[in-house]
Design an enzyme around this catalytic site. Structure first.
Site, mmCIF file in Angstrom:
data_model
loop_
_atom_site.group_PDB
_atom_site.id
_atom_site.type_symbol
_atom_site.label_atom_id
_atom_site.label_comp_id
_atom_site.label_asym_id
_atom_site.label_seq_id
_atom_site.Cartn_x
_atom_site.Cartn_y
_atom_site.Cartn_z
ATOM 1 N N CYS A 1 -18.524 -7.571 -1.345
ATOM 2 C CA CYS A 1 -19.265 -7.199 -0.136
ATOM 3 C C CYS A 1 -20.444 -8.116 0.109
ATOM 4 O O CYS A 1 -20.612 -8.651 1.200
ATOM 5 C CB CYS A 1 -19.733 -5.752 -0.239
ATOM 6 S SG CYS A 1 -20.761 -5.234 1.150
ATOM 7 N N ALA B 1 -24.038 -13.848 -9.807
ATOM 8 C CA ALA B 1 -24.661 -13.207 -8.645
ATOM 9 C C ALA B 1 -24.107 -11.801 -8.489
ATOM 10 O O ALA B 1 -22.889 -11.601 -8.434
ATOM 11 C CB ALA B 1 -24.397 -14.015 -7.381
ATOM 12 N N ASP C 1 -12.802 0.635 -4.576
ATOM 13 C CA ASP C 1 -11.530 0.087 -4.105
ATOM 14 C C ASP C 1 -10.393 0.204 -5.112
ATOM 15 O O ASP C 1 -9.234 -0.013 -4.751
ATOM 16 C CB ASP C 1 -11.696 -1.389 -3.720
ATOM 17 C CG ASP C 1 -12.480 -1.572 -2.424
ATOM 18 O OD1 ASP C 1 -12.930 -0.563 -1.860
ATOM 19 O OD2 ASP C 1 -12.640 -2.730 -1.995
ATOM 20 N N ILE D 1 -11.186 -7.342 9.390
ATOM 21 C CA ILE D 1 -11.571 -8.645 8.852
ATOM 22 C C ILE D 1 -11.096 -9.772 9.755
ATOM 23 O O ILE D 1 -11.845 -10.709 10.062
ATOM 24 C CB ILE D 1 -11.033 -8.821 7.421
ATOM 25 C CG1 ILE D 1 -11.670 -7.805 6.481
ATOM 26 C CG2 ILE D 1 -11.295 -10.234 6.909
ATOM 27 C CD1 ILE D 1 -11.075 -7.790 5.083
ATOM 28 N N GLU E 1 -13.192 -9.770 13.049
ATOM 29 C CA GLU E 1 -14.582 -10.186 12.861
ATOM 30 C C GLU E 1 -14.687 -11.693 12.654
ATOM 31 O O GLU E 1 -15.461 -12.372 13.349
ATOM 32 C CB GLU E 1 -15.197 -9.444 11.671
ATOM 33 C CG GLU E 1 -15.486 -7.981 11.940
ATOM 34 C CD GLU E 1 -16.212 -7.289 10.809
ATOM 35 O OE1 GLU E 1 -16.645 -6.140 10.997
ATOM 36 O OE2 GLU E 1 -16.348 -7.896 9.724
ATOM 37 N N HIS F 1 -34.942 8.496 26.056
ATOM 38 C CA HIS F 1 -34.457 7.719 27.202
ATOM 39 C C HIS F 1 -35.391 6.547 27.448
ATOM 40 O O HIS F 1 -36.605 6.696 27.369
ATOM 41 C CB HIS F 1 -34.416 8.603 28.453
ATOM 42 C CG HIS F 1 -34.063 7.849 29.702
ATOM 43 N ND1 HIS F 1 -32.776 7.466 29.984
ATOM 44 C CD2 HIS F 1 -34.846 7.393 30.728
ATOM 45 C CE1 HIS F 1 -32.773 6.824 31.141
ATOM 46 N NE2 HIS F 1 -34.019 6.765 31.609
#
Length: 463
Positions: free
Chosen positions: A44, A39, A310, A186, A189, A442
């Site tokens: 993420c 996959a 990363d 993390i 959440e 608005h």
């Protein structure tokens, strides 16, 4: 048969890797992408951003149905949690998006290799897949292997009772008592998910505050709001050990009583996935934090090898990795490409959401920068009241002399969406006056951004 050769090989199929591959194909390169998981989407999509947001959304609806719908004149009875259905929905979303990425690779004629990829030598990639080992050549190689959850000394992971965010996305039942180690994004959440579903959540944080790196004023308000929701925070907690014994876990922290709980979520950050990449085969070394050192063009110390996301210094965020991927391949092909890490937004999808871009007030003060501050509270925003979520504020920091916006910090409804206006403005050198002069529809939550910009000059209308 002659050996396959590619213009560009990408090792890693996460946000940075697959985006880099697609952009390279758009620029006319012959591209191959290697990903060990069948996959696509990386951490993420598979076990990070997307599944966590799915659970956050579902748990938010469940909490609203139990506690807030009555205030809207909607009376419900017998509201029940179907956790298996909630988890199935999460998996369906992940599977659908992953298939979508696979379709994008095919559309852009990118060769896909399933298996563990590594550097076999300068200009060579080796893939250990289900059908054995293959090796081929590439003129340019981009390492985009992402990161993994960090461990903590003394904590005994068992993959069930004590684990990381990966396990916390799929608990088979709601833990009665959940201990979260780490008060970062993390931890908060996923703590929010299980709190809404019925857990008693205790958060242990080594520092004396939550949300390290976030503007302190915003973090302080976040803590107060989250405590009202039921979070218990124990700050200054140095965790010594966490062990599971049957169905019970015991967590020890210095100077505190032991905590017994049903599950432990360790959320103390992430570390780069740079091991088993064959770096030694090309003479590459990592820094003290396991990251690959690159220059402004994402080049490593070896010609033709690049790294993004990363595995290199900078924010460990999916959108930063995507920008890295685009900039890296554009540098390779056109000679141009850049990412300004000062303007990478960060979002915590708690309730309310917390979003930030640019410098914090502490960073400006410590750096001796003379600034002005404008704050506007959502309690004075009409749209916020109609949604039933009027907690929080927008905070804008601007240079005293030039009025250029230096940082924007939001805690409130849909903060993750609102921060985009600030990021766009700052990317083009906007002043607070620029934001204040833009006509905002608005009633919208975005009007709070305009009012905060006006407040920098003491001109907020509704404050």
């Amino acid at each position: 048969m002659s050996e396959q050769q590619y213009d560009l090989a990408v090792i890693g199929g996460g946000p940075g890797g697959y985006v880099a591959a697609i952009r390279a194909a758009q620029l006319g390169l012959k591209v191959a992408l290697v990903e060990k998981e069948r996959a696509l989407g990386g951490t993420c999509l598979r076990v990070g951003c997307i599944p966590s947001k799915s659970l956050l959304e579902s748990s938010h609806h469940y909490d609203d149905a139990r506690n807030r719908f009555a205030g809207h004149g909607i009376k419900l009875s017998g509201v029940e949690l179907d956790l298996p259905a909630m988890l199935r929905r999460k998996e369906q979303i992940v599977a659908g998006l992953s298939k979508g990425i696979d379709g994008l690779l095919k559309k852009n004629k990118i060769a896909r290799f399933v298996g563990h990829g590594k550097l076999a030598g300068n200009g060579r990639v080796q893939v250990d897949g289900e059908d054995g080992e293959t090796e081929w050549a590439a003129k340019h190689i981009v390492v985009a292997t992402g990161s993994k959850p960090a461990s903590l000394r003394g904590v005994e992971f068992d993959g069930a009772r004590i684990g990381t965010s990966t396990e916390a996305l799929s608990y088979p039942e709601v833990p009665e008592r959940l201990v979260v180690i780490g008060a970062g994004v993390i931890g908060l959440e996923l703590g929010s998910v299980w709190l809404r579903l019925g857990s008693k959540v205790t958060v242990l944080e080594y520092l004396d505050r939550i949300l390290p790196g976030t503007d302190a004023e915003i973090a302080t308000e976040a803590r107060k709001i989250l405590e009202k929701q039921g979070f218990e925070f124990r700050l200054g907690a140095k965790v010594l050990s966490a062990k599971a014994a049957g169905a019970v876990c015991r967590v020890k922290a210095e100077g505190m009583e032991d905590i017994e709980c049903d599950r432990v979520l360790v959320a103390v950050g992430r570390t780069p996935n740079t091991d088993k990449l064959g770096l030694e085969n090309v003479g590459l070394e990592t820094d003290a934090r396991g990251r690959i050192v690159v220059d402004e063009a994402f080049r490593t110390g070896v010609e033709g090898i690049y790294a993004i996301g990363d595995v290199i210094p900078g924010p460990m965020l999916a959108h930063k990795a995507e920008e890295d991927g685009v900039a890296c391949v554009e540098r390779i092909v056109t000679g141009h490409g850049h990412v300004d890490y000062r303007l990478v937004p960060g979002v915590c999808y708690s309730n309310p959401e917390i979003a930030t871009v640019g410098a914090t007030e502490e960073e400006l003060s410590d750096g001796g920068v003379d600034y002005r501050k404008g704050v506007f509270h959502f309690r004075a925003n009409g749209r916020a009241h109609t949604t039933g979520h009027a907690e929080g504020r927008v905070k804008i920091l601007a240079d005293t002399k030039t009025d250029r916006v230096l940082g924007v910090h939001i805690i409130g409804p849909h903060a993750g969406d609102l921060i985009a206006e600030a990021a766009a403005g700052m990317a083009f050198g906007a002043s607070s006056e620029d934001l204040a002069r833009v006509c905002h529809a608005h009633p919208t939550l975005a009007e709070a951004v305009k009012e905060a910009a006006l407040a920098v000059d003491g001109r907020a209308i509704h404050a």
